[in-house]
Write a protein that holds these residues in place. Structure first.
Motif, PDB file in Angstrom:
ATOM      1  N   THR A 184      65.774  36.145  49.456  1.00 28.31           N
ATOM      2  CA  THR A 184      67.061  36.104  50.152  1.00 28.31           C
ATOM      3  C   THR A 184      66.891  36.484  51.621  1.00 28.31           C
ATOM      4  OG1 THR A 184      68.206  36.684  48.106  1.00 28.31           O
ATOM      5  CG2 THR A 184      69.418  37.015  50.161  1.00 28.31           C
ATOM      6  N   GLU A 185      66.132  37.534  51.862  1.00 27.98           N
ATOM      7  CA  GLU A 185      65.917  37.999  53.240  1.00 27.98           C
ATOM      8  C   GLU A 185      65.172  36.956  54.062  1.00 27.98           C
ATOM      9  OE1 GLU A 185      65.718  42.696  51.870  1.00 27.98           O
ATOM     10  OE2 GLU A 185      63.896  41.509  52.055  1.00 27.98           O
ATOM     11  N   ILE A 186      64.187  36.312  53.450  1.00 34.00           N
ATOM     12  CA  ILE A 186      63.447  35.248  54.136  1.00 34.00           C
ATOM     13  C   ILE A 186      64.388  34.115  54.525  1.00 34.00           C
ATOM     14  CG2 ILE A 186      61.683  33.448  53.845  1.00 34.00           C
ATOM     15  CD1 ILE A 186      60.263  35.428  51.903  1.00 34.00           C
ATOM     16  N   SER A 187      65.253  33.731  53.594  1.00 33.58           N
ATOM     17  CA  SER A 187      66.159  32.600  53.828  1.00 33.58           C
ATOM     18  C   SER A 187      67.074  32.847  55.015  1.00 33.58           C
ATOM     19  CB  SER A 187      67.007  32.347  52.579  1.00 33.58           C
ATOM     20  OG  SER A 187      66.188  32.011  51.479  1.00 33.58           O
ATOM     21  N   TYR A 188      67.631  34.050  55.098  1.00 38.33           N
ATOM     22  CA  TYR A 188      68.556  34.343  56.198  1.00 38.33           C
ATOM     23  C   TYR A 188      67.834  34.479  57.531  1.00 38.33           C
ATOM     24  CZ  TYR A 188      72.666  34.744  53.249  1.00 38.33           C
ATOM     25  OH  TYR A 188      73.710  34.446  52.399  1.00 38.33           O
ATOM     26  N   LEU A 189      66.653  35.054  57.539  1.00 42.58           N
ATOM     27  CA  LEU A 189      65.876  35.125  58.779  1.00 42.58           C
ATOM     28  C   LEU A 189      65.568  33.723  59.299  1.00 42.58           C
ATOM     29  CD1 LEU A 189      63.414  37.987  57.790  1.00 42.58           C
ATOM     30  CD2 LEU A 189      65.038  38.082  59.691  1.00 42.58           C
ATOM     31  N   TYR A 190      65.153  32.875  58.377  1.00 40.56           N
ATOM     32  CA  TYR A 190      64.790  31.504  58.727  1.00 40.56           C
ATOM     33  C   TYR A 190      66.010  30.749  59.260  1.00 40.56           C
ATOM     34  CZ  TYR A 190      62.264  27.064  58.159  1.00 40.56           C
ATOM     35  OH  TYR A 190      61.635  25.873  58.371  1.00 40.56           O
ATOM     36  N   MET A 191      67.150  30.886  58.562  1.00 38.89           N
ATOM     37  CA  MET A 191      68.374  30.194  58.975  1.00 38.89           C
ATOM     38  C   MET A 191      68.816  30.638  60.361  1.00 38.89           C
ATOM     39  SD  MET A 191      72.201  30.345  57.340  1.00 38.89           S
ATOM     40  CE  MET A 191      72.433  32.003  57.966  1.00 38.89           C
ATOM     41  N   ASP A 235      59.065  37.390  64.425  1.00 41.64           N
ATOM     42  CA  ASP A 235      58.057  38.446  64.274  1.00 41.64           C
ATOM     43  C   ASP A 235      58.122  39.091  62.890  1.00 41.64           C
ATOM     44  OD1 ASP A 235      57.124  37.987  66.804  1.00 41.64           O
ATOM     45  OD2 ASP A 235      58.120  39.716  67.724  1.00 41.64           O
ATOM     46  N   ILE A 236      59.345  39.246  62.365  1.00 41.88           N
ATOM     47  CA  ILE A 236      59.500  39.829  61.022  1.00 41.88           C
ATOM     48  C   ILE A 236      58.871  38.908  59.983  1.00 41.88           C
ATOM     49  CG2 ILE A 236      61.160  40.533  59.249  1.00 41.88           C
ATOM     50  CD1 ILE A 236      63.077  41.285  61.558  1.00 41.88           C
ATOM     51  N   LEU A 237      59.064  37.606  60.140  1.00 44.96           N
ATOM     52  CA  LEU A 237      58.453  36.660  59.208  1.00 44.96           C
ATOM     53  C   LEU A 237      56.929  36.713  59.315  1.00 44.96           C
ATOM     54  CD1 LEU A 237      60.784  33.515  59.571  1.00 44.96           C
ATOM     55  CD2 LEU A 237      60.623  35.060  57.605  1.00 44.96           C
ATOM     56  N   LEU A 238      56.415  36.757  60.560  1.00 41.80           N
ATOM     57  CA  LEU A 238      54.973  36.779  60.765  1.00 41.80           C
ATOM     58  C   LEU A 238      54.345  38.040  60.180  1.00 41.80           C
ATOM     59  CD1 LEU A 238      54.728  35.360  64.407  1.00 41.80           C
ATOM     60  CD2 LEU A 238      53.973  34.244  62.288  1.00 41.80           C
ATOM     61  N   GLU A 239      55.063  39.176  60.242  1.00 44.76           N
ATOM     62  CA  GLU A 239      54.557  40.413  59.632  1.00 44.76           C
ATOM     63  C   GLU A 239      54.333  40.245  58.133  1.00 44.76           C
ATOM     64  OE1 GLU A 239      57.451  43.385  60.513  1.00 44.76           O
ATOM     65  OE2 GLU A 239      57.020  43.402  62.670  1.00 44.76           O
ATOM     66  N   ILE A 277      77.913  35.396  64.599  1.00 44.33           N
ATOM     67  CA  ILE A 277      78.272  36.747  64.163  1.00 44.33           C
ATOM     68  C   ILE A 277      78.546  36.754  62.663  1.00 44.33           C
ATOM     69  CG2 ILE A 277      80.036  38.555  64.336  1.00 44.33           C
ATOM     70  CD1 ILE A 277      80.280  37.868  67.319  1.00 44.33           C
ATOM     71  N   GLY A 278      79.202  35.701  62.176  1.00 45.36           N
ATOM     72  CA  GLY A 278      79.444  35.581  60.737  1.00 45.36           C
ATOM     73  C   GLY A 278      78.151  35.478  59.951  1.00 45.36           C
ATOM     74  N   ASN A 279      77.202  34.698  60.492  1.00 48.26           N
ATOM     75  CA  ASN A 279      75.886  34.568  59.835  1.00 48.26           C
ATOM     76  C   ASN A 279      75.173  35.911  59.758  1.00 48.26           C
ATOM     77  OD1 ASN A 279      76.211  31.819  59.514  1.00 48.26           O
ATOM     78  ND2 ASN A 279      75.054  31.275  61.344  1.00 48.26           N
ATOM     79  N   TYR A 280      75.220  36.678  60.849  1.00 47.79           N
ATOM     80  CA  TYR A 280      74.550  37.971  60.882  1.00 47.79           C
ATOM     81  C   TYR A 280      75.184  38.945  59.892  1.00 47.79           C
ATOM     82  CZ  TYR A 280      71.924  36.745  65.152  1.00 47.79           C
ATOM     83  OH  TYR A 280      71.072  36.167  66.069  1.00 47.79           O
ATOM     84  N   ALA A 281      76.517  38.921  59.818  1.00 45.00           N
ATOM     85  CA  ALA A 281      77.209  39.820  58.884  1.00 45.00           C
ATOM     86  C   ALA A 281      76.837  39.498  57.442  1.00 45.00           C
ATOM     87  CB  ALA A 281      78.720  39.707  59.082  1.00 45.00           C
ATOM     88  N   THR A 282      76.789  38.193  57.120  1.00 44.48           N
ATOM     89  CA  THR A 282      76.406  37.770  55.764  1.00 44.48           C
ATOM     90  C   THR A 282      74.960  38.150  55.468  1.00 44.48           C
ATOM     91  OG1 THR A 282      77.931  35.898  55.927  1.00 44.48           O
ATOM     92  CG2 THR A 282      76.280  35.800  54.195  1.00 44.48           C
ATOM     93  N   THR A 290      66.560  48.406  54.922  1.00 40.83           N
ATOM     94  CA  THR A 290      67.419  49.040  55.925  1.00 40.83           C
ATOM     95  C   THR A 290      67.113  48.593  57.350  1.00 40.83           C
ATOM     96  OG1 THR A 290      65.911  50.954  55.885  1.00 40.83           O
ATOM     97  CG2 THR A 290      67.941  51.094  54.561  1.00 40.83           C
ATOM     98  N   ASP A 291      65.856  48.269  57.647  1.00 41.12           N
ATOM     99  CA  ASP A 291      65.539  47.829  59.007  1.00 41.12           C
ATOM    100  C   ASP A 291      66.175  46.481  59.309  1.00 41.12           C
ATOM    101  OD1 ASP A 291      63.678  46.772  57.069  1.00 41.12           O
ATOM    102  OD2 ASP A 291      62.463  46.031  58.734  1.00 41.12           O
ATOM    103  N   LEU A 292      66.259  45.603  58.307  1.00 41.22           N
ATOM    104  CA  LEU A 292      66.905  44.305  58.507  1.00 41.22           C
ATOM    105  C   LEU A 292      68.406  44.481  58.719  1.00 41.22           C
ATOM    106  CD1 LEU A 292      65.101  42.166  55.766  1.00 41.22           C
ATOM    107  CD2 LEU A 292      64.532  42.370  58.186  1.00 41.22           C
ATOM    108  N   MET A 293      69.020  45.339  57.910  1.00 39.72           N
ATOM    109  CA  MET A 293      70.454  45.609  58.076  1.00 39.72           C
ATOM    110  C   MET A 293      70.741  46.130  59.486  1.00 39.72           C
ATOM    111  SD  MET A 293      71.292  47.642  54.547  1.00 39.72           S
ATOM    112  CE  MET A 293      70.397  47.298  53.038  1.00 39.72           C
TER     113      MET A 293
END
Length: 337
Positions: A184-191, A235-239, A277-282, A290-293
């Motif tokens: 889920t986290e990967i999907s939102y970062l990518y989007m 950078d988060i994805l590359l990590e 902003i809506g995308n970021y909130a979702t 917690t770092d992603l939030m």
């Protein structure tokens, strides 16, 4: 009781106004794209998008007339110079329509839920179906041309597991190890990388064709913020040994001729920022590290400040059409004359 005898609710009045403003803006941009695109496959999907927006405007005008609802000014042919030099590549137009269809699907699903009257609800349900069809067709064309940016591949789960420790959530403390990203986290970062990439190109095209320095500076500021966010997410994805999306050629030409009105460009950026902003909130709500939030929350504040600056420019230049609302009862009471 027939729908004609049922008053529109505040949600329906707002939804209809928003629908008209967005479709009149999209119609103006698509009309310009229509005239210049050479790729026949892409031209087909641009034509479909244009037809959808034009039909929506006709239907909305009919509703306004029936309800004695003051027609919004929105955007017209005066907001685009169709004979201006070509500004985008054909692939940018395809990426743009795909992105705006995504925004439309999210928007229309919300407007359906806000509509109580059957005829209004059916209008937005049909709009959602049409926008879904547009997204599907644009995605298929991108796939056939090999220019669609796919989400990263990860291993399919072979068994069900449960989170057995609160350490699964941690990520802010640099002394503690961060767990790998979940799907889920990967999907939102990518989007969010994809949407910001479209934003960068759009800002660049608006900056170089606006005759107003104030608008140019605002667009360049927005571009730099979007690029910064792309780097943070990438950078988060590359990590996690995941590649950032490979976006197709969505170049902007070197034209500096005024193409769209400053009013339209500023409104468009307002719409994109609101969607972002809506995308970021979702994404923040769906992320469990917690770092992603914290990142999404921090970046949302930065984008909100950008939005405020844009609104200030629009108000200063009398470009911001006021949404429908209630009367100020206190002023009415004091100024009866």
């Amino acid at each position: 009781m027939s729908d004609k005898n049922i008053h529109l609710t505040s949600g329906e009045i707002s939804s209809l106004w928003m629908g008209y403003m967005n479709d009149s803006m999209a119609n103006s941009i698509l009309r310009f794209m229509q005239k210049h695109i050479e790729d026949e496959d892409i031209k087909t999907v641009i034509q479909l998008a244009y037809d959808i927006s034009a039909n929506h405007l006709d239907e909305l005008l009919a509703i306004f007339e029936q309800e004695h609802y003051a027609k919004p000014v929105g955007f017209t042919s005066s907001d685009v110079k169709e004979d201006a030099p070509w500004l985008y590549t054909d692939l940018f137009c395809l990426s743009y329509v795909t992105h705006m269809a995504k925004v439309g699907m999210v928007t229309y699903s919300g407007l359906v839920a806000m509509s109580d009257r059957e005829d209004i609800r059916l209008y937005f349900m049909d709009a959602l179906k049409e926008t879904t069809k547009l997204f599907h067709q644009a995605s298929e064309i991108a796939l056939s041309k090999g220019v669609n940016a796919r989400q990263p591949y990860i291993e399919v789960p072979k068994e069900v597991t449960y989170i057995d420790s609160k350490q699964y959530m941690r990520g802010l403390n640099p002394l503690h190890h961060k767990r790998p990203l979940n799907a889920t986290e990967i999907s939102y970062l990518y989007m969010n990388i994809q949407t910001n990439t479209i934003g960068v190109k759009l800002c660049l095209s608006f900056a170089q064709t606006s005759p107003m320095k104030e608008v140019q500076d605002y667009m360049l500021r927005a571009k730099e913020i979007a690029k910064k966010h792309i780097k943070i997410f990438g950078d988060i994805l590359l990590e996690n040994d995941l590649e950032a999306p490979q976006v197709p050629d969505v170049s902007v030409s070197d034209s500096t001729s005024p193409t769209f009105s400053d009013k339209l460009m500023m409104f468009h950026m307002s719409l994109m920022i609101s969607s972002g902003i809506g995308n970021y909130a979702t994404a923040a709500a769906a992320s469990q590290r917690t770092d992603l939030m914290a990142n999404y929350e921090r970046l949302s504040v930065e984008v909100a400040k950008l939005a405020k600056s844009g609104v200030d420019i629009m108000i200063k230049n009398n470009w911001l059409e006021e949404p429908p609302g209630t009367k100020n009862r206190e002023e009415l009471a004091k100024n009866k004359s």
